[in-house]
Design an enzyme around this catalytic site. Structure first.
Site, PDB file in Angstrom:
ATOM      1  N   CYS A  49      75.879  63.483   7.096  1.00  0.00           N
ATOM      2  CA  CYS A  49      76.629  63.821   5.877  1.00  0.00           C
ATOM      3  C   CYS A  49      76.225  62.935   4.695  1.00  0.00           C
ATOM      4  CB  CYS A  49      78.117  63.647   6.116  1.00  0.00           C
ATOM      5  SG  CYS A  49      78.737  64.634   7.467  1.00  0.00           S
ATOM      6  N   ARG A 107      68.521  64.018   4.265  1.00  0.00           N
ATOM      7  CA  ARG A 107      69.301  63.438   5.355  1.00  0.00           C
ATOM      8  C   ARG A 107      69.605  64.447   6.449  1.00  0.00           C
ATOM      9  NH1 ARG A 107      72.288  58.793   3.515  1.00  0.00           N
ATOM     10  NH2 ARG A 107      74.018  59.234   4.866  1.00  0.00           N
ATOM     11  N   TRP A 125      76.839  67.470   7.935  1.00  0.00           N
ATOM     12  CA  TRP A 125      76.078  67.679   9.170  1.00  0.00           C
ATOM     13  C   TRP A 125      77.098  67.757  10.284  1.00  0.00           C
ATOM     14  CZ3 TRP A 125      75.069  65.148  13.828  1.00  0.00           C
ATOM     15  CH2 TRP A 125      73.989  65.653  14.538  1.00  0.00           C
ATOM     16  N   ASN A 143      82.126  60.931   5.265  1.00  0.00           N
ATOM     17  CA  ASN A 143      80.921  60.772   6.072  1.00  0.00           C
ATOM     18  C   ASN A 143      81.291  59.837   7.202  1.00  0.00           C
ATOM     19  OD1 ASN A 143      78.411  60.190   7.111  1.00  0.00           O
ATOM     20  ND2 ASN A 143      77.721  58.990   5.354  1.00  0.00           N
ATOM     21  N   GLY A 144      81.019  60.233   8.457  1.00  0.00           N
ATOM     22  CA  GLY A 144      81.360  59.378   9.588  1.00  0.00           C
ATOM     23  C   GLY A 144      82.208  60.139  10.584  1.00  0.00           C
ATOM     24  N   GLU A 197      51.582  51.411  22.613  1.00  0.00           N
ATOM     25  CA  GLU A 197      51.747  51.830  21.220  1.00  0.00           C
ATOM     26  C   GLU A 197      50.914  50.927  20.294  1.00  0.00           C
ATOM     27  OE1 GLU A 197      52.652  54.305  19.696  1.00  0.00           O
ATOM     28  OE2 GLU A 197      53.074  53.649  17.664  1.00  0.00           O
ATOM     29  N   LYS A 218      47.973  52.269  17.828  1.00  0.00           N
ATOM     30  CA  LYS A 218      47.952  52.006  16.379  1.00  0.00           C
ATOM     31  C   LYS A 218      46.595  51.437  15.976  1.00  0.00           C
ATOM     32  CE  LYS A 218      50.593  53.800  15.001  1.00  0.00           C
ATOM     33  NZ  LYS A 218      51.419  54.522  15.898  1.00  0.00           N
ATOM     34  N   GLU A 262      43.836  54.123  16.233  1.00  0.00           N
ATOM     35  CA  GLU A 262      44.019  55.209  15.249  1.00  0.00           C
ATOM     36  C   GLU A 262      43.488  54.840  13.870  1.00  0.00           C
ATOM     37  OE1 GLU A 262      48.004  57.873  15.905  1.00  0.00           O
ATOM     38  OE2 GLU A 262      48.349  55.750  15.565  1.00  0.00           O
ATOM     39  N   HIS A 295      43.355  43.971  38.710  1.00  0.00           N
ATOM     40  CA  HIS A 295      42.861  45.189  39.364  1.00  0.00           C
ATOM     41  C   HIS A 295      41.819  45.904  38.515  1.00  0.00           C
ATOM     42  CE1 HIS A 295      45.804  44.689  42.529  1.00  0.00           C
ATOM     43  NE2 HIS A 295      46.724  44.501  41.591  1.00  0.00           N
ATOM     44  N   LYS A 327      48.725  64.504  10.922  1.00  0.00           N
ATOM     45  CA  LYS A 327      50.111  64.030  11.039  1.00  0.00           C
ATOM     46  C   LYS A 327      50.903  64.920  11.989  1.00  0.00           C
ATOM     47  CE  LYS A 327      53.575  61.489  10.048  1.00  0.00           C
ATOM     48  NZ  LYS A 327      53.509  60.214  10.765  1.00  0.00           N
TER      49      LYS A 327
HETATM   50  C1  G6P Z   1      49.971  63.318  16.007  1.00  0.00           C
HETATM   51  C2  G6P Z   1      50.347  62.178  15.078  1.00  0.00           C
HETATM   52  C3  G6P Z   1      51.036  61.062  15.860  1.00  0.00           C
HETATM   53  C4  G6P Z   1      52.235  61.617  16.591  1.00  0.00           C
HETATM   54  C5  G6P Z   1      51.847  62.817  17.472  1.00  0.00           C
HETATM   55  C6  G6P Z   1      53.082  63.528  17.976  1.00  0.00           C
HETATM   56  O1  G6P Z   1      49.033  62.885  16.899  1.00  0.00           O
HETATM   57  O2  G6P Z   1      49.210  61.675  14.447  1.00  0.00           O
HETATM   58  O3  G6P Z   1      51.439  60.039  14.983  1.00  0.00           O
HETATM   59  O4  G6P Z   1      52.789  60.609  17.392  1.00  0.00           O
HETATM   60  O5  G6P Z   1      51.126  63.773  16.705  1.00  0.00           O
HETATM   61  O6  G6P Z   1      53.738  64.068  16.871  1.00  0.00           O
HETATM   62  P1  G6P Z   1      55.261  64.371  16.802  1.00  0.00           P
HETATM   63  O7  G6P Z   1      55.465  64.903  15.419  1.00  0.00           O
HETATM   64  O8  G6P Z   1      55.544  65.407  17.846  1.00  0.00           O
HETATM   65  O9  G6P Z   1      55.993  63.095  17.058  1.00  0.00           O
END
Ligand code: G6P
Length: 608
Positions: free
Chosen positions: A2, A27, A74, A99-100, A481, A485, A488, A504, A603
């Site tokens: 909201c 939002r 929402w 809101n809440g 992760e 990063k 990528e 191993h 993306k």
């Molecule tokens: C693409 C993006 C990543 C993302 C993945 C999954 O590979 O470059 O950054 O983690 O898709 O996307 P999603 O929108 O489903 O989180």
């Protein structure tokens, strides 16, 4: 989630309120409404769907006035219908937006019904406006009636109230949900977010928990929880950090890294009280939580890594078995579904083709229900899932996901605790976890303070071709992760291993050319991890250790130490993510790669 806007001016406020609502659209919401005091009383328009539907109503039947409140809803209590949309009224003289979530709305509603109040909506909100009306019978001053009412409410809220008998002011308050005051010249405003008011002012007062504010054209008076008048400072909005551009930052990725304290707070907003997870954040039908005996998490890329962390939380806190799988694998195999299994997808975009296909397949199988944790309210994943928990990270533009990941983790933590509560987690433990969550934005902010130091060490990666990330327990997915990063955006080949697997295989790769990045929180795995570090150091490996001070690790020959704030164990994966994001960012900048749009990557992956 909201959103609230309120305005009092010497000019018509309806356009200001509508523009404010449009600015809050990001939002996520499903209906909207505005109430205006036009001197002849308080009148409202409400509409289901987009703010455009509300605008259409205004163009058919204009509603002008110099005092008003507005809302995007929402749905939590009650479906997204016009009757449930705010503002809610008591009689025709008092209107309120909220809101809440009011946790004790059921007993309050019973008492009000016994007094003869009739309810027109299914919302928890409507009790507040009737309570104020009831208080006005013995306390005719609106401010004092609101203060008296707030003392009866449990849960999280921000509210704004207008009365037909008060043309010179409106009252607003916050406790647990955000609300800022916008200060203008002979006009003043409130809103859930500064962005909603940037078209009318750049001067803001941030209200504190429990504050009640009397908003008049020429004055804003703030009362704290005890009723004492407080003088809170005015801050001027820094236009450099507008959501729509990079502001002071060179890249969107860095801007989004720095937004994390704010968006994590937005993800928690209205979903936790002082001591509890508010299960209504899963929508009106949160009954599924009781029945969950298993969880299948399916996602891609960074979102998949968030799922891997949740496995640790769900099995540890709730004792509920959890399996996590990449969507492109899941969708092409025969899956055995144990009884009462929750199917949970994670996605920033909500449009990833494999994740959507996995969801569609899951819907043909005997799952308990489907829940999407997603950042885009209007996405296909959200539309096609039975239940949704939005991450509220705001638009993420950098291809390398940062704030979407940490808000996914935040939403997963909320979900894990909610399931754990149904599986016997004590109220005391829940309270401790919720209180830890409340500190999360400030911990993340503290982790960002190492930026300058990390920038310096990034130089040493520029000529490297490989890197190894190690972690144990829930820190292993964070190693995954971190390595994702780095590869990528800097194109350095990086791999992640659970530190116990070192002997191993990957130990064979370790020499003076191999940087090894390790996350070492001070927990029960510390001694085992320290042994793994010795194994690396003995082979001349160059160690980069991210640890809190309590680990007593420090800069030594072959070891570069970076301090990470000491936090509750459950939060370690989220807080340890921050330095790894900063490291990959600075390495990419040193190497001169395209940080926001790395080669070959997209993306939102909408094709298989
Ligand atoms: C693409 C993006 C990543 C993302 C993945 C999954 O590979 O470059 O950054 O983690 O898709 O996307 P999603 O929108 O489903 O989180």
């Amino acid at each position: 989630m909201c959103g609230i806007v309120g305005a009092i001016a010497r000019r018509n406020v309806s356009k200001i309120l509508i523009e404010g609502l449009s600015r809050l659209e990001y939002r996520g919401y499903d209906s909207s409404g505005i109430a205006i005091n036009n001197g002849n009383g308080v009148f409202a328009h409400r509409a289901v769907g987009k703010v455009q539907a509300l605008k259409d109503k205004f163009s058919i039947e204009p509603l002008d006035g110099k005092l008003g409140i507005a809302h995007t809803r929402w749905a939590t209590h009650g479906k997204p219908t016009e009757a449930n949309a705010h503002p809610h009224f008591s009689g025709d003289h008092l209107a309120l937006v909220h809101n809440g979530i009011i946790e004790n709305h059921e007993p309050l509603r019973r008492d009000l019904k016994a007094k003869g109040y009739q309810f027109k909506s299914e919302t928890d909100t409507e009790v507040i406006v009737h309570l104020i009306d009831d208080a006005l019978k013995t306390e005719p001053d609106l401010l004092r009636a609101v203060q008296k009412t707030l003392a009866k409410l449990e849960g999280a809220f921000a509210i704004a109230v207008v009365s037909s008998s008060d043309e010179e002011r409106f009252i607003a308050a916050r406790k647990g949900s955000p609300l800022v005051v916008g200060v203008g010249i002979e006009e003043n405003f409130v809103a859930s977010d500064q962005l909603a008011l940037l078209h009318v002012t750049d001067q803001f007062i941030f209200l504190e928990e429990g504050d009640v504010v009397e908003v008049a054209r020429d004055a804003v008076t703030i009362y704290d929880q005890s009723g004492a008048v407080q003088d809170r400072p005015i801050s001027v909005f820094n236009h450099n950090v507008d959501a729509t551009d990079k502001g002071e930052f060179r890249h969107y990725m860095m801007k989004e890294i720095y937004e994390q304290p704010k968006v994590i707070a937005a993800c928690l907003e209205g979903r936790i009280s002082e001591s509890k997870v508010l299960t209504s954040c899963f929508g009106a039908d949160s009954g599924f939580l009781k029945e969950v005996e298993n969880v299948h998490i399916v996602a891609c890329g960074t979102s998949y890594h968030a799922g891997l962390v949740a496995k640790y939380w769900l099995e540890d806190l709730a004792g509920v078995p959890c399996s996590v799988e990449v969507a492109s694998e899941y969708r092409y195999r025969k899956v055995a579904v144990p009884k009462n299994t929750l199917f949970l997808t994670l996605s920033q975009s909500g449009e990833t083709a494999d994740t959507l296909a996995a969801l569609r397949m899951a819907k043909t199988l005997a799952y308990l229900t489907t829940l999407a944790i997603c950042n885009v309210p209007s996405s296909t994943l959200v539309r096609e899932s039975a239940l949704t928990l939005l991450t509220n990270a705001g638009a993420e533009i950098g291809v390398a996901s940062t704030k979407a990941f940490t808000t996914q983790l935040t939403a997963l933590l909320i979900t894990s605790v909610a399931i754990a509560v149904e599986n016997g987690l004590s109220a005391e433990k829940e309270k401790a976890l919720v209180q830890a969550m409340r500190s999360l934005p400030s911990y993340v902010n503290a982790a960002l303070q190492e930026d300058a130091h990390i920038k310096k060490i990034a130089d040493r990666f520029a000529n490297k071709h490989h890197a190894l990330f190690l972690g144990r327990g829930a820190m292993f997915p964070i190693a995954l992760e971190g390595s994702l990063k780095l590869k990528e955006i800097s194109y350095i080949h990086a791999e992640a291993y659970p530190a116990g697997e070192l002997k191993h295989g990957p130990l064979a790769l370790v020499d003076e050319n191999m940087p090894i990045i390790t996350m070492v929180p001070h927990n029960d795995m510390l001694d085992k991890l320290k042994s793994n570090l010795q194994e690396v150091a003995a082979r001349g490996g160059e160690l980069y250790v991210f640890a809190d001070k309590d680990t007593e690790l420090n800069n030594e020959k072959n070891i570069t130490f970076t301090e990470v704030p000491k936090v509750e164990r459950i939060l370690e994966p989220i807080v340890h993510t921050i330095p790894l994001q900063l490291l990959s960012y600075h390495v990419a900048v040193v190497k001169g790669t395209d940080v926001d749009q790395p080669r070959n990557l997209a993306k939102s992956v909408t094709v298989e």
